[in-house]
Design an enzyme around this catalytic site. Structure first.
Site, PDB file in Angstrom:
ATOM      1  N   CYS A  32     -42.646  27.026  -5.835  1.00 43.49           N
ATOM      2  CA  CYS A  32     -41.700  26.996  -6.958  1.00 43.49           C
ATOM      3  C   CYS A  32     -42.350  26.378  -8.199  1.00 43.49           C
ATOM      4  O   CYS A  32     -43.470  25.867  -8.163  1.00 43.49           O
ATOM      5  CB  CYS A  32     -40.461  26.203  -6.575  1.00 43.49           C
ATOM      6  SG  CYS A  32     -39.386  27.065  -5.405  1.00 43.49           S
ATOM      7  N   HIS A  53     -37.032  24.941 -11.248  1.00 43.86           N
ATOM      8  CA  HIS A  53     -36.009  23.931 -10.963  1.00 43.86           C
ATOM      9  C   HIS A  53     -36.450  22.551 -11.431  1.00 43.86           C
ATOM     10  O   HIS A  53     -37.598  22.337 -11.817  1.00 43.86           O
ATOM     11  CB  HIS A  53     -35.688  23.901  -9.467  1.00 43.86           C
ATOM     12  CG  HIS A  53     -36.846  23.555  -8.574  1.00 43.86           C
ATOM     13  ND1 HIS A  53     -37.286  22.261  -8.369  1.00 43.86           N
ATOM     14  CD2 HIS A  53     -37.659  24.340  -7.823  1.00 43.86           C
ATOM     15  CE1 HIS A  53     -38.311  22.257  -7.534  1.00 43.86           C
ATOM     16  NE2 HIS A  53     -38.574  23.507  -7.188  1.00 43.86           N
TER      17      HIS A  53
END
Length: 325
Positions: free
Chosen positions: A129, A113
């Protein structure tokens, strides 16, 4: 009854056919994330297309390793933990989310992301992440379909070697291509670093290879554009990239080859060429000023270590031969 069966079959076939292009596209593309270098490589049709700097987990175990699949793609995903809506500048997930199915999750726990803190990219900073610059994750989001493979590892091997270990064949000559990326003051990321390498190898110092398009890079771009008769606007667009790609690095019969031993304290054209060649090979000397200082010595040692040479910071015949290849 027959009509009901025909209807069910028709719906099934419709979904089956609709899924074929997506699955086919995904099979020709894959992503490798190397936590050792915090770089993400994007492959298409067995060829390396782009490399990006990323941020990964604060500790080794947080970002999972293995082979996964992209199972979610969301534009402006909300940050549920902080009740921050999607698209909000405070959102730490940026404007694109590509969730992958690591550790039995469904794509909402682990993802690739964007981020609202560009300074964190490249570091070990996340809860698991993979963070990217917003402008770069936007580009990748458009290329990657659902089901695309994501390989995450910690390795000292090349991306091609990692791909081979996971059963993927790669084509030779797959150098990251940034020629289609327009860059200007304020841009950040691996494309900017590549621009800075090319400027340095062409003799126009951007003041280092940091992936940040600041004032020094802007001046270098303008100087290069002026030297090539291009529009002097400081924007690295198609014409500037084309000229940079045609710009020849110093030739093997130049001052570096003909110089004596170079070491810390040396000065002159040979040192400047040394700095240009090191930078072009990915070993930043933080400029090409013709002065063999601590940054140049550090780059020389890193290059020597990578090539299996004696790591002494001295540029003698063996180091020169390896640099001039």
């Amino acid at each position: 009854m027959k009509k009901w069966l025909i209807g069910i079959c028709s719906v099934f076939l419709l979904f089956f056919w609709a899924g074929i292009p997506n699955a086919s596209a995904a099979s020709s593309k894959f992503i490798i994330i190397n936590k050792s270098s915090n770089k993400l490589a994007y492959y298409e049709n067995s060829q390396l297309k782009r490399v990006f700097k990323v941020g990964t987990g604060r500790s080794q175990s947080l970002t999972p390793e293995g082979k996964f699949r992209i199972v979610q793609k969301i534009v402006n995903r909300p940050y549920y933990t902080g009740n921050i809506p999607g698209g909000d500048p405070r959102n730490p997930l940026g404007n694109r989310w590509m969730g992958f199915n690591a550790r039995g999750t469904s794509g909402s726990t682990y993802g690739i992301h964007g981020n609202n803190n560009p300074a964190s990219i490249g570091g070990y900073v996340s809860s698991g992440c993979v963070r990217m610059y917003d402008n770069e994750v936007e580009w990748l989001f458009e290329q990657v379909p659902i089901h695309t493979a994501v390989i995450i590892t910690s390795s000292g091997k090349s991306f091609d070697a990692i791909a081979k270990a996971y059963g993927y064949s790669t084509k030779p000559g797959g150098n990251p291509d940034y020629a289609g990326v327009t860059l200007k003051k304020g841009s950040q990321g691996e494309a900017v670093a590549q621009l800075q390498r090319k400027l340095t190898s062409s003799g126009f110092s951007p003041g280092g290879i940091d992936g940040i398009f600041g004032s020094a890079t802007d001046r270098a771009v303008r100087a290069f554009q002026k030297s090539r008769g291009l529009t002097v606007d400081g924007i690295a667009g198609p014409a500037t990239w084309s000229a940079l790609n045609k710009s020849a690095p110093p030739q093997s019969g130049s001052s570096l080859m003909n110089s004596g031993l170079l070491k810390r304290g040396s000065k002159g054209a040979a040192v400047k060429e040394l700095q240009q060649r090191l930078t072009a090979k990915g070993y930043s000397t933080r400029g090409a000023d013709g002065i063999f200082g601590p940054n140049t010595e550090k780059a020389v040692k890193a290059f020597q270590k990578a090539r299996g040479l004696a790591v002494d910071g001295l540029v003698g015949p063996a180091t020169k031969r390896s640099l001039l290849k």
